[in-house]
Design a protein around this motif. Structure first.
Motif, short mmCIF file in Angstrom:
data_model
loop_
_atom_site.label_atom_id
_atom_site.label_comp_id
_atom_site.label_asym_id
_atom_site.label_seq_id
_atom_site.Cartn_x
_atom_site.Cartn_y
_atom_site.Cartn_z
N SER A 25 0.85 -1.18 0.00
CA SER A 25 0.00 0.00 0.00
C SER A 25 0.89 1.24 0.00
N GLY A 26 0.28 2.36 -0.38
CA GLY A 26 1.05 3.59 -0.40
C GLY A 26 0.23 4.73 -0.94
N SER A 27 0.86 5.84 -1.03
CA SER A 27 0.17 7.02 -1.54
C SER A 27 -0.13 6.84 -3.03
N ILE A 28 -1.11 7.59 -3.49
CA ILE A 28 -1.50 7.48 -4.90
C ILE A 28 -0.30 7.73 -5.79
N GLY A 29 -0.09 6.80 -6.70
CA GLY A 29 1.03 6.94 -7.62
C GLY A 29 2.31 6.30 -7.14
N SER A 30 2.34 5.90 -5.86
CA SER A 30 3.58 5.30 -5.34
C SER A 30 3.70 3.84 -5.71
N ILE A 31 2.57 3.17 -5.94
CA ILE A 31 2.61 1.76 -6.31
C ILE A 31 2.87 1.69 -7.80
N GLY A 32 3.99 1.07 -8.16
CA GLY A 32 4.36 1.01 -9.55
C GLY A 32 4.05 -0.34 -10.17
N SER A 33 4.75 -0.62 -11.23
CA SER A 33 4.58 -1.88 -11.94
C SER A 33 5.39 -2.95 -11.23
N ILE A 34 4.68 -3.96 -10.75
CA ILE A 34 5.36 -5.01 -9.97
C ILE A 34 6.14 -5.92 -10.89
N ASN A 35 7.40 -6.13 -10.55
CA ASN A 35 8.28 -6.98 -11.34
C ASN A 35 8.43 -8.36 -10.72
N SER A 73 1.86 -17.34 -4.81
CA SER A 73 0.96 -16.80 -5.83
C SER A 73 0.87 -15.29 -5.64
N GLY A 74 0.58 -14.61 -6.72
CA GLY A 74 0.51 -13.16 -6.67
C GLY A 74 -0.74 -12.64 -7.33
N ASP A 75 -1.17 -11.49 -6.89
CA ASP A 75 -2.32 -10.81 -7.48
C ASP A 75 -1.90 -9.37 -7.70
N ASN A 76 -1.42 -9.09 -8.93
CA ASN A 76 -0.91 -7.74 -9.21
C ASN A 76 -1.99 -6.69 -9.07
N ALA A 77 -3.23 -7.04 -9.38
CA ALA A 77 -4.32 -6.07 -9.27
C ALA A 77 -4.53 -5.63 -7.83
N LYS A 78 -4.24 -6.52 -6.91
CA LYS A 78 -4.39 -6.21 -5.48
C LYS A 78 -3.05 -5.88 -4.83
N ASN A 79 -1.98 -5.89 -5.62
CA ASN A 79 -0.64 -5.64 -5.08
C ASN A 79 -0.34 -6.59 -3.92
N ASN A 99 8.74 -9.64 0.08
CA ASN A 99 9.58 -8.70 -0.66
C ASN A 99 8.95 -8.48 -2.02
N ILE A 100 8.76 -7.24 -2.37
CA ILE A 100 8.16 -6.92 -3.67
C ILE A 100 9.04 -5.92 -4.39
N GLY A 101 9.38 -6.22 -5.61
CA GLY A 101 10.16 -5.33 -6.44
C GLY A 101 9.28 -4.70 -7.50
N MET A 102 9.36 -3.38 -7.61
CA MET A 102 8.51 -2.71 -8.58
C MET A 102 9.22 -1.51 -9.18
N TYR A 103 8.73 -1.10 -10.34
CA TYR A 103 9.25 0.06 -11.04
C TYR A 103 8.35 1.24 -10.75
#
Length: 121
Positions: A25-35, A73-79, A99-103
């Motif tokens: 979770s985070g501020s709007i725009g802080s969640i990027g594309s999960i790699n 398992s992952g759910d990118n839509a739900k981060n 651990n989550i890596g994102m751009y």
């Protein structure tokens, strides 16, 4: 700023199962594309080790010790990322970290605070 929150840890008897969850979770725009998404664990007196890792649109790696028993398992839509753990043994008592890596747009790796898993014999 991105925060990761884990849940699902606890006390379980040997041979039992647990399902860990982790949500970013985070501020709007802080969640990027999960790699990539991963679970690590650190047992008392030991180094942190990789348990399982999932690459978006690519493959999954498991530690040899958990193959066939754990499922990531992952759910990118739900981060979110999950870890289903079956047939647990006391030796797997540890603090489990996601651990989550994102751009965002540069690559950043984020860690959760950890959730404790205790497996009783």
């Amino acid at each position: 700023q991105v925060q990761l929150a884990e849940s699902g840890g606890g006390l379980v008897q040997a041979g039992g199962s647990l399902r860990l969850s982790c949500k970013a979770s985070g501020s709007i725009g802080s969640i990027g594309s999960i790699n990539d998404m991963a679970w690590y664990r650190q047992a008392p007196g030991k180094e942190r080790e990789l348990v399982a890792r999932l690459f978006t649109g690519a493959g999954i790696d498991y530690a040899n010790s958990v193959k066939g028993r754990f499922t990531i398992s992952g759910d990118n839509a739900k981060n979110a990322v999950y870890l289903q753990m079956n047939s647990l043994s006391p030796e797997e008592t540890a603090v489990y970290y996601c651990n989550i890596g994102m751009y965002t747009p540069n690559y950043h790796s984020y860690w959760g605070q950890g959730t404790r898993v205790t497996v009783s014999s």
